[in-house]
Design an enzyme around this catalytic site. Structure first.
Site, mmCIF file in Angstrom:
data_model
loop_
_atom_site.group_PDB
_atom_site.id
_atom_site.type_symbol
_atom_site.label_atom_id
_atom_site.label_comp_id
_atom_site.label_asym_id
_atom_site.label_seq_id
_atom_site.Cartn_x
_atom_site.Cartn_y
_atom_site.Cartn_z
ATOM 1 N N ARG A 58 -0.556 7.532 -7.312
ATOM 2 C CA ARG A 58 -0.654 6.246 -8.010
ATOM 3 C C ARG A 58 -2.129 5.941 -8.201
ATOM 4 N NH1 ARG A 58 0.709 1.552 -3.542
ATOM 5 N NH2 ARG A 58 -1.002 2.055 -2.159
ATOM 6 N N GLU A 102 -1.629 -9.116 1.093
ATOM 7 C CA GLU A 102 -0.802 -8.163 1.838
ATOM 8 C C GLU A 102 -1.283 -8.064 3.273
ATOM 9 O OE1 GLU A 102 -0.593 -4.194 0.292
ATOM 10 O OE2 GLU A 102 -0.477 -4.874 -1.780
ATOM 11 N N ASN A 114 -2.976 -3.142 -9.176
ATOM 12 C CA ASN A 114 -2.854 -3.171 -7.713
ATOM 13 C C ASN A 114 -3.997 -2.383 -7.108
ATOM 14 O OD1 ASN A 114 -1.003 -3.759 -5.309
ATOM 15 N ND2 ASN A 114 -1.423 -1.584 -5.054
ATOM 16 N N GLU A 115 -4.732 -2.988 -6.221
ATOM 17 C CA GLU A 115 -5.800 -2.288 -5.489
ATOM 18 C C GLU A 115 -6.580 -1.313 -6.378
ATOM 19 O OE1 GLU A 115 -4.225 -0.617 -1.845
ATOM 20 O OE2 GLU A 115 -4.390 -2.570 -0.865
ATOM 21 N N CYS A 134 -12.874 9.240 -11.672
ATOM 22 C CA CYS A 134 -12.586 10.177 -12.755
ATOM 23 C C CYS A 134 -13.882 10.756 -13.331
ATOM 24 C CB CYS A 134 -11.790 9.474 -13.844
ATOM 25 S SG CYS A 134 -11.232 10.634 -15.110
ATOM 26 N N GLU A 172 6.298 5.538 2.111
ATOM 27 C CA GLU A 172 6.127 4.238 2.781
ATOM 28 C C GLU A 172 7.377 3.786 3.533
ATOM 29 O OE1 GLU A 172 4.377 1.685 -0.206
ATOM 30 O OE2 GLU A 172 2.368 2.417 0.287
HETATM 31 C C1 GLA Z 1 -1.584 -1.181 -0.163
HETATM 32 C C2 GLA Z 1 -0.768 -1.295 -1.437
HETATM 33 C C3 GLA Z 1 0.696 -1.446 -1.201
HETATM 34 C C4 GLA Z 1 1.154 -0.581 -0.077
HETATM 35 C C5 GLA Z 1 0.364 -0.895 1.151
HETATM 36 C C6 GLA Z 1 0.799 -0.123 2.370
HETATM 37 O O1 GLA Z 1 -2.133 -2.338 0.272
HETATM 38 O O2 GLA Z 1 -1.235 -2.311 -2.277
HETATM 39 O O3 GLA Z 1 1.358 -1.118 -2.398
HETATM 40 O O4 GLA Z 1 0.989 0.749 -0.435
HETATM 41 O O5 GLA Z 1 -0.974 -0.564 0.918
HETATM 42 O O6 GLA Z 1 0.027 -0.472 3.486
HETATM 43 ZN ZN ZN Z 2 -11.841 9.711 -17.047
#
Ligand code: GLA
Ligand code: ZN
Length: 684
Positions: A111, A313, A149-150, A157, A361
């Protein structure tokens, strides 16, 4: 304030009903109610479900889920699902796939897997965000947008699109090749560029390699620094495209993306300017010092001028991705949740609400565990916290943490310090900042962690650990701050280079030399086993006669500064190790080496006391944390016991109602149970 639509500390977390059969959804809702959960983060990784091929979009599941949650009294933090591209996209448009550090083109998988400069990725990510915004703009459950997300969670890259975009980025930054050659000092090793097309990305194929101690090693700091900036900016561009896409349809819905504390790759100070509210994911390990977690909360709070942030989170119980995934002991999830609130969080959210059954997970903690019912320790603890947060209502919302001390933190400085070839691989920027933070924490004195752009005028003490890179205007700003009566502390290896990692000639610490009243002639790097000593001159200062120090020792001369301590050993025995320079109405201190922890505690305790910076309560036992949040003239004192056993806390004249247990605390000595928390609404 983000919580206006639902004025309480939001409680909930990542919820992935798209990974489950529908038959379970009603059961989830029942359990959410039991746990007091009122917000669910939806749609984080559902791109492939939402868009099964290039021309088809299908949001039926999301429509149904949004409605269901709304009926169940649960609001939605709606993610845009763009953190993992679909497999069909990778097959059809390979430009979305990254090229890794060693030049290998990646295949579909993992991901955070998209090239940030892929035209395909950018187009379809922004389109997805827009479609979601169009569709749900009037949905009553929609509370906030969660973009992607994160960001940065995977490798960088190094593809041809990124290389071309890097050249454009450089043109915008430098204008001419002459200026670029100067900034990168390319006359070194015959690197002069005569055409923009000659410039390539610094990677394992060109300038970089994996260095000692996990460092990013490079031949050309200037090039690598710019690539790091460029990469942070590239992801920020992706974020901004989605931000604009959702804002177009929902101008009043706040937008965030979940950050990761001291995450090195992204300059969060720059990012935060484009976020309506900061949110972050907190995953301490079993043995992470509580003060380190505290510092991360404060760093996140400092990104937007002290505004409250979201705890997006945390795990209710354990992680899966650490080497040893310890359970949070009974009471610890609650304690750490309140630690976030104590430092400015206005939400408490988990990853994840229901534990998944397949892939990597499935052993990550969740509110609803594999057993599927509510009769678990973890669920009971979650439900207890849910009930408490319900009871707290809106009392703490939007209250602020006020500090008299600031620690300056700068991402570009961090990159530069740790890309540096020499003087020591042991030097870690965050650790040096944390040493100061930890000393203050143990003294019960709060500190803000802020950028070099922050307004410093409200602080009595400003600490700039290892300010190696002095950016334009910063020396001036610090002179003004000290001149007006402030106290500044900086350390060894400061004032060395400018923004391009080019040394300021004429003597270290460069532009800070006048302010500090010293000249650093040489810098000695000590082996891990070597130590020197800090010998204190004025014993009456409350310091011990001597302390150990190590790692780096600057060999400095006073140019007007008063020498407070000297080295005890080696050929530079007797040279200054700690100096203070009077400058205008204030003082600028220079600590020339990295000391043992007790030195910082003793020294900062004296310094703070002499400036009227006091702990929040008269004395804090080891492992007890205190903070103050204030709103409309009302103070809330947080006292958190990180010890498993009860402690006696001396509250002095701090008296008021303890909100979690609804009882009066009258100051003086009081017993706080192991892992327990007080939130005391102080008498005015
Ligand atoms: C990150 C991600 C989540 C999940 C958690 C697991 O913070 O944003 O999608 O993968 O880690 O700790
Ligand atoms: Zn690239």
């Amino acid at each position: 304030m983000i919580n206006a639509k639902m004025p309480k500390i939001w409680y909930g977390g990542d919820y992935n009903p798209d990974q489950w059969e529908k038959s379970i959804w009603d059961e989830d809702l029942r359990m959410f109610k039991l746990a007091g959960i009122d917000v669910a983060t939806l749609n984080v990784f559902a791109w492939a479900k939402n868009q099964p091929d290039e021309d088809t979009y299908n949001f039926d599941w999301l429509d149904e889920m949004m409605d269901k949650l709304h009926e169940g009294g649960v609001g939605v933090c709606l993610a845009t699902s763009t953190a993992a591209h679909p497999a069909w996209m990778a097959r059809k448009y390979p430009d979305v796939l990254q090229v890794d550090f060693n030049g290998n083109k990646r295949k579909f998988g993992g991901r955070h897997n998209s090239c940030p400069n892929s035209p395909t990725y950018r187009k379809y990510a922004a389109r997805m965000a827009e479609k979601l915004a169009e569709r749900y703009k009037d949905h009553p459950a929609l509370l906030i947008w969660h973009i992607n997300n994160e960001y940065g969670g995977a490798g960088n890259c190094y593809c041809d699109n990124c290389e071309a975009a890097f050249r454009e980025w450089l043109r915008a930054r430098y204008g001419t090749l002459e200026e670029l050659n100067r900034a990168w000092n390319t006359s070194f090793w015959g690197h002069t560029f005569y055409d923009w097309e000659e410039i390539v990305l610094p990677s394992g194929q060109s300038e970089e390699w994996e260095g000692m101690n996990g460092r990013q090693a490079t031949n050309f700091q200037g090039i690598s620094l710019d690539y790091t900036r460029f990469h942070s900016d590239s992801l920020l561009e992706c974020y901004k495209l989605e931000y604009e896409a959702v804002k177009k349809h929902t101008p009043d819905i706040p937008v965030t993306t979940n950050l990761m504390g001291a995450f090195k790759k992204l300059d969060y100070h720059k990012w935060a300017k484009h976020m309506d509210v900061v949110s972050w994911d907190n995953y301490p390990r079993f043995d992470t010092p509580h003060s380190y977690t505290g510092m991360m909360h404060d760093l996140m709070r400092g990104l937007k001028d002290g505004q409250p942030f979201m705890l997006m989170e945390q795990t209710p119980s354990q992680q899966n991705w650490q080497p040893y995934n310890s359970l949070k002991r009974p009471g610890v999830m609650r304690l750490w949740s309140y630690q976030a609130v104590a430092r400015g969080a206005d939400t408490i959210m988990f990853f994840q609400l229901r534990r998944s059954i397949g892939a990597c997970e499935k052993y990550h903690g969740a509110v609803i565990e594999h057993v599927g019912h509510e009769h678990t320790r973890v669920f009971r603890e979650c439900a207890q916290l849910g009930a408490e947060l319900g009871k707290l209502g809106d009392s703490l919302l939007d209250s602020r943490v006020q500090s008299k001390v600031a620690i300056l933190f700068d991402w570009e400085n961090w990159w530069a310090v740790e890309m540096s070839s020499g003087p020591s691989v042991a030097l870690k920027y965050v650790d040096e900042a944390h040493k100061f933070y930890d000393a203050l924490y143990r003294l019960g004195i709060g500190a803000d962690v802020v950028s070099v752009e922050a307004d410093l005028s409200g602080y009595d003490l400003v600490i700039a650990p290892v300010m190696y890179m002095v950016k334009q205007g910063v020396a001036n700003k610090l002179e003004q701050y000290v001149g007006a009566g402030g106290t500044l502390i900086t350390t060894f290896f400061s004032g060395i280079v400018d923004e391009n990692d080019l040394v300021k000639t004429g003597g270290y610490p460069g532009e800070l030399r006048k302010l500090l009243g010293i000249w650093a002639e040489e810098i000695d790097a000590l082996l891990p086993s070597q130590r020197n000593r800090i010998v204190v001159r004025d014993i009456a200062s409350g310091l011990k006669p001597e302390y150990e120090c190590g790692m780096l020792c600057d060999l400095i001369h006073s140019e007007g500064a008063e020498v407070k301590a000297v080295y005890g050993d080696d050929f530079y025995r007797g040279m200054p190790a700690l100096t203070v320079n009077k400058f205008g109405e204030g003082e600028a201190w220079y600590l020339a080496t990295s000391p043992e922890a007790s030195f910082l505690q003793d020294w900062l305790s004296q310094l703070c006391a002499s400036r009227g910076i006091k702990p929040l309560v008269p004395s804090v036992p080891e492992g007890v944390e205190t903070t103050l949040r204030t709103k409309d003239g009302q103070d809330y004192l947080f006292v958190l016991n990180h010890n498993a056993d009860a402690v006696t806390v001396e509250l002095g004249d701090r008296a008021g109602v303890e909100l979690l247990n609804d009882r009066q605390l009258n100051g003086g000595k009081a017993e706080l149970a192991g892992h327990d928390v007080w939130i005391i609404k102080l008498n005015k």
